[in-house]
Design an enzyme around this catalytic site. Structure first.
Site, short mmCIF file in Angstrom:
data_model
loop_
_atom_site.label_atom_id
_atom_site.label_comp_id
_atom_site.label_asym_id
_atom_site.label_seq_id
_atom_site.Cartn_x
_atom_site.Cartn_y
_atom_site.Cartn_z
N ARG A 45 0.86 -1.20 0.00
CA ARG A 45 0.00 0.00 0.00
C ARG A 45 0.89 1.24 0.00
O ARG A 45 0.58 2.26 -0.61
CB ARG A 45 -0.95 0.01 1.20
N TYR A 97 -17.11 17.59 -14.16
CA TYR A 97 -17.45 16.17 -14.25
C TYR A 97 -18.51 15.86 -13.18
O TYR A 97 -18.38 16.29 -12.03
CB TYR A 97 -16.17 15.36 -14.02
N ASP A 167 -8.05 19.66 -13.14
CA ASP A 167 -8.35 18.32 -13.66
C ASP A 167 -8.00 18.34 -15.14
O ASP A 167 -8.69 18.96 -15.95
CB ASP A 167 -9.84 18.01 -13.42
N LYS A 192 -9.01 7.48 -18.70
CA LYS A 192 -9.34 8.07 -19.98
C LYS A 192 -8.12 8.04 -20.91
O LYS A 192 -7.62 6.98 -21.19
CB LYS A 192 -9.90 9.48 -19.77
#
Ligand SMILES: *Cc1c(COP(=O)(O)O)cnc(C)c1O
Length: 374
Positions: A45, A97, A167, A192
């Site tokens: 992690r 978004y 973003d 994306k």
């Protein structure tokens, strides 16, 4: 080094054990340690070599000092929002978004963050919205789905003490590098264009400031929304072709935008590369090219939009964007349901295209057929 070279090499050297040219998928949760408490690699992690290669590559592409990878774009956004404290104020684009609007208003509002949504393409509106306790300005450019373009450098100049988070999912670092324009934080949905093959959900955050990085890295480990090594490997592979994919996405989208502009079943085409786009001059200054996303309004209204979106054969009716294959959707009924009944609600006749890298003549033939059903 130039962008195309960084996309292939940054963060990656042949594997020291075997010489493997491609970074291995270190599919492990833990690492045997030579002596107690001194190992660089302790728990996956916290650190994983496949993830480190991806983080360093994305940071290099954004021209940033530090990168962090996450299990989704929303996990990346969530971690950035944890830089804020109850009472802090955030100014955001009025066309963000849908999932970003949702985490702002349905998650972080309950923890005492306050939000103002403004017309980010109007620097005066941003200046007026900034309050003494504004700690973050959240910009998308181009926005989803209306493809509004914000002048990132102008906003960086008036944000005061607030951090500017951009973003950069729609533009990608190939077309626009927000840190160079004065942003403090870059956020990505790597789902994306960065991955580009519609087979991974992932996110990333890039910063220059060491202190911000230290806090975000702490949060990445403390909160734990990390991506698995296979997903990191896939995004790392996708990044290698980002520049060539973006070239084709942009060329195809420009041709499709010109085609739509002339079609009688189309009332309006929204594409930053068209002279008719309200912020075309800003896009031309700020971006290398204009991206692969196009929105347009069906002249026949919402019912016509539904018929068109269901009549294409090559363009798949699907959410998401940025993959090699072309997609079509109606935001009001699909990706932007979460902003219905809010001031951010979108025109139900709006259709959004993610223009892929197929042959553009085939794409235009498909749209010609679908628009005939309008
Ligand atoms: C998809 C997307 C997100 C969210 O990313 P996920 O990977 O789906 O969590 C955030 N911002 C923009 C602009 C997006 O397109």
């Amino acid at each position: 080094m130039n962008f195309e070279t960084l996309a292939i090499h940054a963060g990656q050297t042949p594997d020291p054990t075997t010489g493997a040219v491609m970074t291995p998928i270190y599919q492990t949760s833990t690492y045997a340690q030579d002596s107690m408490g001194e190992a660089v690699y302790d728990y996956a992690r916290t650190i994983n070599p496949t993830r480190s290669a991806l983080q360093d590559c994305i940071a290099a592409l954004e021209g940033g000092a530090h990168g962090l990878a996450f299990s989704s774009g929303m996990a990346a956004a969530d971690t950035v929002l944890r830089l804020l404290k109850p009472g802090d104020h955030l100014v955001a684009s009025n066309d963000v978004y849908g999932g970003t609007f949702r985490i702002f208003t349905k998650v972080y509002a309950d923890y005492g963050l306050r939000f103002s949504f403004v017309e980010m393409s109007d620097p005066d509106a941003v200046r007026k919205a900034i309050q003494p306790d504004t700690r973050m300005v959240w910009v998308e450019s181009p926005t989803n789905p209306l493809l509004k373009v914000a002048d990132i450098a102008a906003i960086a100049g008036l944000k005061g003490a607030a951090r500017l988070a951009v973003d950069n999912t729609f533009a990608t670092p190939y077309l626009q590098q927000p840190l160079a324009l004065g942003a403090d934080i870059v956020v990505h949905s790597t789902t994306k264009y960065l991955n580009g093959h519609s087979d991974v959900v992932g996110g990333a955050v890039i910063v220059n400031d060491d202190e911000t990085f230290t806090r975000l890295k702490f949060l990445q480990n403390a909160v734990g929304a990390v991506p698995g090594p296979l997903d990191c490997f896939l995004v790392l592979r996708g990044l290698k072709t980002l520049p060539v994919r973006m070239e084709r996405h942009c060329a195809n989208a420009l041709a499709v935008a010109h085609f739509l502009e002339r079609h009688p079943a189309v009332a309006r085409v929204i594409y930053p590369g068209l002279a008719s786009h309200p912020q075309h001059h800003i896009a031309a200054r700020q971006m290398r090219q204009f991206g692969g996303m196009i929105s347009f309004i069906a002249a026949g209204g919402p019912e016509a939009a539904r018929r068109i979106a269901q009549a294409t054969r090559l363009f798949a009716l699907a959410e998401s964007l940025g993959g090699v294959e072309s997609l079509i959707e109606v935001p009001a009924a699909m990706t932007h349901m979460s902003v219905a009944d809010s001031p951010l609600a979108v025109d139900p006749a709006l259709i959004r295209l993610s223009v892929g890298i197929e042959n553009v003549d085939d794409l235009i033939a498909d749209l010609t057929h679908a628009l005939a059903q309008a």
